[in-house]
Design a protein around this motif. Structure first.
Motif, PDB file in Angstrom:
ATOM      1  N   ARG A 179       0.836  -1.208   0.000  1.00  0.00           N
ATOM      2  CA  ARG A 179       0.000   0.000   0.000  1.00  0.00           C
ATOM      3  C   ARG A 179       0.870   1.257   0.000  1.00  0.00           C
ATOM      4  O   ARG A 179       0.632   2.183  -0.778  1.00  0.00           O
ATOM      5  CB  ARG A 179      -0.917   0.002   1.221  1.00  0.00           C
ATOM      6  CG  ARG A 179      -1.788   1.240   1.334  1.00  0.00           C
ATOM      7  CD  ARG A 179      -2.683   1.154   2.580  1.00  0.00           C
ATOM      8  NE  ARG A 179      -3.581   2.269   2.656  1.00  0.00           N
ATOM      9  CZ  ARG A 179      -3.329   3.398   3.332  1.00  0.00           C
ATOM     10  NH1 ARG A 179      -2.211   3.530   4.021  1.00  0.00           N
ATOM     11  NH2 ARG A 179      -4.207   4.372   3.338  1.00  0.00           N
ATOM     12  N   ALA A 180       1.891   1.280   0.832  1.00  0.00           N
ATOM     13  CA  ALA A 180       2.784   2.437   0.905  1.00  0.00           C
ATOM     14  C   ALA A 180       3.481   2.676  -0.436  1.00  0.00           C
ATOM     15  O   ALA A 180       3.646   3.830  -0.859  1.00  0.00           O
ATOM     16  CB  ALA A 180       3.797   2.244   2.024  1.00  0.00           C
ATOM     17  N   LEU A 181       3.881   1.608  -1.111  1.00  0.00           N
ATOM     18  CA  LEU A 181       4.522   1.751  -2.427  1.00  0.00           C
ATOM     19  C   LEU A 181       3.566   2.372  -3.440  1.00  0.00           C
ATOM     20  O   LEU A 181       3.945   3.269  -4.204  1.00  0.00           O
ATOM     21  CB  LEU A 181       5.006   0.396  -2.939  1.00  0.00           C
ATOM     22  CG  LEU A 181       6.158  -0.258  -2.182  1.00  0.00           C
ATOM     23  CD1 LEU A 181       6.395  -1.678  -2.699  1.00  0.00           C
ATOM     24  CD2 LEU A 181       7.434   0.573  -2.293  1.00  0.00           C
ATOM     25  N   HIS A 182       2.319   1.913  -3.452  1.00  0.00           N
ATOM     26  CA  HIS A 182       1.339   2.457  -4.396  1.00  0.00           C
ATOM     27  C   HIS A 182       1.014   3.914  -4.079  1.00  0.00           C
ATOM     28  O   HIS A 182       0.906   4.734  -4.996  1.00  0.00           O
ATOM     29  CB  HIS A 182       0.067   1.604  -4.420  1.00  0.00           C
ATOM     30  CG  HIS A 182       0.244   0.350  -5.197  1.00  0.00           C
ATOM     31  ND1 HIS A 182       0.234   0.303  -6.565  1.00  0.00           N
ATOM     32  CD2 HIS A 182       0.468  -0.927  -4.792  1.00  0.00           C
ATOM     33  CE1 HIS A 182       0.430  -0.928  -6.973  1.00  0.00           C
ATOM     34  NE2 HIS A 182       0.574  -1.696  -5.917  1.00  0.00           N
ATOM     35  N   LEU A 183       0.881   4.229  -2.812  1.00  0.00           N
ATOM     36  CA  LEU A 183       0.606   5.623  -2.454  1.00  0.00           C
ATOM     37  C   LEU A 183       1.778   6.517  -2.835  1.00  0.00           C
ATOM     38  O   LEU A 183       1.582   7.636  -3.326  1.00  0.00           O
ATOM     39  CB  LEU A 183       0.279   5.740  -0.974  1.00  0.00           C
ATOM     40  CG  LEU A 183      -1.021   5.059  -0.534  1.00  0.00           C
ATOM     41  CD1 LEU A 183      -1.246   5.206   0.968  1.00  0.00           C
ATOM     42  CD2 LEU A 183      -2.225   5.592  -1.322  1.00  0.00           C
ATOM     43  N   ARG A 184       3.000   6.026  -2.658  1.00  0.00           N
ATOM     44  CA  ARG A 184       4.185   6.792  -3.063  1.00  0.00           C
ATOM     45  C   ARG A 184       4.192   6.981  -4.582  1.00  0.00           C
ATOM     46  O   ARG A 184       4.462   8.067  -5.072  1.00  0.00           O
ATOM     47  CB  ARG A 184       5.448   6.092  -2.579  1.00  0.00           C
ATOM     48  CG  ARG A 184       6.663   6.976  -2.726  1.00  0.00           C
ATOM     49  CD  ARG A 184       7.908   6.496  -1.992  1.00  0.00           C
ATOM     50  NE  ARG A 184       7.760   5.285  -1.250  1.00  0.00           N
ATOM     51  CZ  ARG A 184       8.650   4.303  -1.232  1.00  0.00           C
ATOM     52  NH1 ARG A 184       9.765   4.395  -1.910  1.00  0.00           N
ATOM     53  NH2 ARG A 184       8.459   3.221  -0.514  1.00  0.00           N
ATOM     54  N   TYR A 185       3.918   5.914  -5.324  1.00  0.00           N
ATOM     55  CA  TYR A 185       3.912   5.996  -6.787  1.00  0.00           C
ATOM     56  C   TYR A 185       2.923   7.072  -7.256  1.00  0.00           C
ATOM     57  O   TYR A 185       3.238   7.886  -8.124  1.00  0.00           O
ATOM     58  CB  TYR A 185       3.557   4.649  -7.413  1.00  0.00           C
ATOM     59  CG  TYR A 185       3.385   4.733  -8.911  1.00  0.00           C
ATOM     60  CD1 TYR A 185       4.494   4.748  -9.751  1.00  0.00           C
ATOM     61  CD2 TYR A 185       2.110   4.851  -9.497  1.00  0.00           C
ATOM     62  CE1 TYR A 185       4.350   4.846 -11.125  1.00  0.00           C
ATOM     63  CE2 TYR A 185       1.960   4.944 -10.860  1.00  0.00           C
ATOM     64  CZ  TYR A 185       3.078   4.952 -11.673  1.00  0.00           C
ATOM     65  OH  TYR A 185       2.925   5.068 -13.032  1.00  0.00           O
ATOM     66  N   HIS A 186       1.742   7.075  -6.682  1.00  0.00           N
ATOM     67  CA  HIS A 186       0.707   8.002  -7.130  1.00  0.00           C
ATOM     68  C   HIS A 186       0.865   9.403  -6.562  1.00  0.00           C
ATOM     69  O   HIS A 186       0.129  10.311  -6.980  1.00  0.00           O
ATOM     70  CB  HIS A 186      -0.683   7.432  -6.837  1.00  0.00           C
ATOM     71  CG  HIS A 186      -0.999   6.268  -7.717  1.00  0.00           C
ATOM     72  ND1 HIS A 186      -1.276   6.407  -9.060  1.00  0.00           N
ATOM     73  CD2 HIS A 186      -1.023   4.932  -7.480  1.00  0.00           C
ATOM     74  CE1 HIS A 186      -1.476   5.225  -9.596  1.00  0.00           C
ATOM     75  NE2 HIS A 186      -1.333   4.313  -8.660  1.00  0.00           N
TER      76      HIS A 186
END
Length: 160
Positions: free
Chosen positions: A148-155
């Motif tokens: 989840r943290a990776l996806h939030l960072r990506y976006h």
């Protein structure tokens, strides 16, 4: 779920982080043989504009070329996020075995739904909706929160 499963699943999450560091969406996957040896691993490569460059799809294509049907059925795919419909059907068509994912497509949909993003061009569906009889395990805490943290960072990264 045992320590071997967790080790390979952690590697899939690491690959997702490597994809993010390379400017791609954070998805990673590992193909493991029945002896526990890593056969193939990859992360997303969609940054170049080809939206089919998913690691799970690459695993399906690689396994179709390099493994017998029996070897494919005995293998396990570990992935940071549950397969999208394209990857799930490729998985089913080549007869890959078990899937273990850190985060589910439902979780990803919830996380992305909370952001101001355009809708996905496809409907995220559970693997078993597309591949009846598929053996799947996931999501796996706390690895799902790392994803989840990776996806939030990506976006949160500004894009052109």
């Amino acid at each position: 779920m045992n320590e071997t499963d967790l080790r390979h699943l952690r590697r899939a999450v690491e690959l997702a982080a490597e994809g993010l560091a390379a400017g791609d969406e954070p998805f990673g996957a590992v193909l493991v043989g029945p002896d526990g040896g890593v056969l193939f691993e990859d992360h997303n490569h969609v940054g170049g504009g080809d939206a089919t460059q998913h690691p799970e799809f690459a695993i399906a294509r690689w396994s179709a070329t390099h493994l017998t049907p029996e070897e494919r059925a005995a293998a396990t795919v570990y992935t940071s996020t549950e397969h999208c419909p394209m990857c799930a059907t490729a998985h089913g068509w080549v007869g890959l075995g078990r899937v273990v994912y850190a985060s589910s497509s439902a979780q990803l949909g919830t996380w992305l739904g909370g952001l101001d993003l355009p809708p996905l061009p496809i409907r995220p569906l559970p693997i078993t909706d597309l591949v009846p009889g598929a053996v799947v395990e996931g999501p796996v805490a706390p690895l799902d929160e790392e994803v989840r943290a990776l996806h939030l960072r990506y976006h949160s990264i500004p894009r052109d």
